[in-house]
Motif scaffolding. Structure first.
Motif, PDB file in Angstrom:
ATOM      1  N   PRO A   9       0.633  -1.294  -0.170  1.00  0.00           N
ATOM      2  CA  PRO A   9      -0.134   0.003  -0.024  1.00  0.00           C
ATOM      3  C   PRO A   9       0.606   1.548   0.094  1.00  0.00           C
ATOM      4  N   THR A  10       2.240   1.035   0.066  1.00  0.00           N
ATOM      5  CA  THR A  10       3.064   2.368   0.147  1.00  0.00           C
ATOM      6  C   THR A  10       3.954   2.538  -1.278  1.00  0.00           C
ATOM      7  N   ALA A  11       3.682   1.323  -2.041  1.00  0.00           N
ATOM      8  CA  ALA A  11       4.558   1.679  -3.307  1.00  0.00           C
ATOM      9  C   ALA A  11       4.016   2.588  -4.144  1.00  0.00           C
ATOM     10  N   GLY A  12       4.825   3.464  -4.689  1.00  0.00           N
ATOM     11  CA  GLY A  12       4.481   4.191  -5.915  1.00  0.00           C
ATOM     12  C   GLY A  12       3.374   5.172  -5.437  1.00  0.00           C
ATOM     13  N   HIS A  13       2.144   4.796  -6.147  1.00  0.00           N
ATOM     14  CA  HIS A  13       1.063   5.728  -6.097  1.00  0.00           C
ATOM     15  C   HIS A  13      -0.084   4.439  -5.689  1.00  0.00           C
ATOM     16  N   ALA A  14       0.301   3.404  -5.138  1.00  0.00           N
ATOM     17  CA  ALA A  14      -0.454   2.411  -4.547  1.00  0.00           C
ATOM     18  C   ALA A  14      -1.904   2.799  -3.819  1.00  0.00           C
ATOM     19  N   VAL A 146      18.416   6.435  -0.824  1.00  0.00           N
ATOM     20  CA  VAL A 146      17.073   6.879  -1.298  1.00  0.00           C
ATOM     21  C   VAL A 146      16.146   6.531  -0.410  1.00  0.00           C
ATOM     22  N   ARG A 147      15.380   7.439   0.354  1.00  0.00           N
ATOM     23  CA  ARG A 147      14.385   7.041   1.313  1.00  0.00           C
ATOM     24  C   ARG A 147      13.150   6.754   0.665  1.00  0.00           C
ATOM     25  N   PRO A 148      12.079   5.770   1.203  1.00  0.00           N
ATOM     26  CA  PRO A 148      10.924   5.576   0.633  1.00  0.00           C
ATOM     27  C   PRO A 148       9.865   6.729   0.419  1.00  0.00           C
TER      28      PRO A 148
END
Length: 324
Positions: A9-14, A146-148
């Motif tokens: 649920p936190t990946a890209g624009h998920a 690179v931070r999430p």
């Protein structure tokens, strides 16, 4: 087909695309598939969910997220009969691009209806399996910084910014590399160990790699400083790095990398530690849902329908004899 979609649920624009995941699931449900959705709650969760799905008899686990989510699912499925697929929701989506998969989940689900299961190799770095590649040195240092939240906000630009910073301070590192036991020594900026071809969704550094040949492709990039790194990057982008004497290419079963000082290591975009580290190929370790028209240099075995054609012909001839 009994299918579990494991989504980050936190990946890209998920967060904006959960409705898209439901739409993708509906494409499969209309074909009679049983589809469940399960979110991950933290690092390592994808691996646990995939392992449980394989133990519970799911035929397919779909990693919905970026390449890090796929890597976790791969590590849960390795050695099982449960297949891997992906719905791309991440920053780079390298595996999806390698397979020519649409980057919109519903379109991807529709496309995969025509795909079939095939057995492919994995790489292994220490005790961590990887689907795409491992990086040692320059790129692993960028990945570690690179931070999430930067990935979510800036996408690929976050890697570019940190890459510029890293170029300013990078120095060549003395390395001893064992390629199937054969030693070489070099001052390296970066080493790429590839199971597949596409790197970062942009270029093919391990351009001869095949995902079912039982080998890993290794690209050793030598140099002393950031100026060398920029020159090598230009050569790679122009696809002329095979002419560069500071870039060496090998195809092996195992590689051991020992450096002084230790260099960071990443697999499929996730940092996993530092050198020394041993890398090896895991032949036929994973079943994956793949398109029938992959390039011959990326996969060597013909698709299942093609392999079954002679058997179908024999069966037809036997029926004709019985009828006659």
């Amino acid at each position: 087909m009994r299918t579990l979609i494991v989504f980050n649920p936190t990946a890209g624009h998920a967060g904006q695309l959960e409705a898209e995941l439901e739409a993708a699931a509906q494409v499969w449900r209309e074909q009679g598939w049983v589809v469940d959705l399960q979110p991950t709650n933290g690092p390592g969760d994808g691996r646990c969910l995939a392992r449980q799905a394989a133990a519970n008899g799911y035929e397919l686990v779909v990693a919905a997220g970026g390449d890090g989510t796929i890597n976790e699912v791969v590590n849960g499925l390795v050695g099982s009969q449960t297949m891997l697929a992906t719905l791309p929701l991440g920053t780079m989506n390298v595996w999806a691009r390698e397979l020519g998969l649409p980057l919109q989940p519903r379109a991807a689900a529709q496309t995969m209806l025509a795909w079939s299961p095939r057995t492919i190799d994995l790489g292994r770095a220490g005790d961590r399996y990887f689907l795409l590649m491992a990086g040692i040195g320059f790129d692993a240092a960028i990945t570690a910084n690179v931070r999430p939240d930067e990935k979510r906000r800036f996408g690929a630009l976050a890697y570019v910014v940190h890459g510029i910073k890293e170029v300013m301070r990078i120095r060549g590192t003395r390395a001893r590399i064992l390629l199937d036991g054969r030693p070489i020594k070099a001052r390296v900026l970066m080493i790429v160990v590839g199971n597949s071809q596409l790197y970062g969704g942009l270029v093919k550094i391990t351009h001869r790699a095949s995902i079912d040949d039982g080998l890993l492709d290794v690209c050793v990039i030598k140099g002393d400083n950031g100026i060398n790194a920029i020159g090598h990057l230009i050569a790679i982008l122009r696809r002329r790095f095979s002419l560069n004497p500071d870039i060496s290419y090998y195809r092996v079963h195992t590689i051991e990398v020992i450096t002084r000082p230790p260099l960071p290591v990443q697999v499929d975009g996730d940092p996993i530690g530092t050198t020394p580290m041993r890398f090896s190929v895991a032949p036929a370790a994973l079943r994956a849902l793949l398109p029938p028209d992959l390039p011959d240099d990326l996969i060597q075995q013909p698709p299942p329908s093609a392999r079954r054609w002679p058997q179908r012909l024999l069966a037809w001839l036997r029926r004709r004899r019985v009828e006659e």
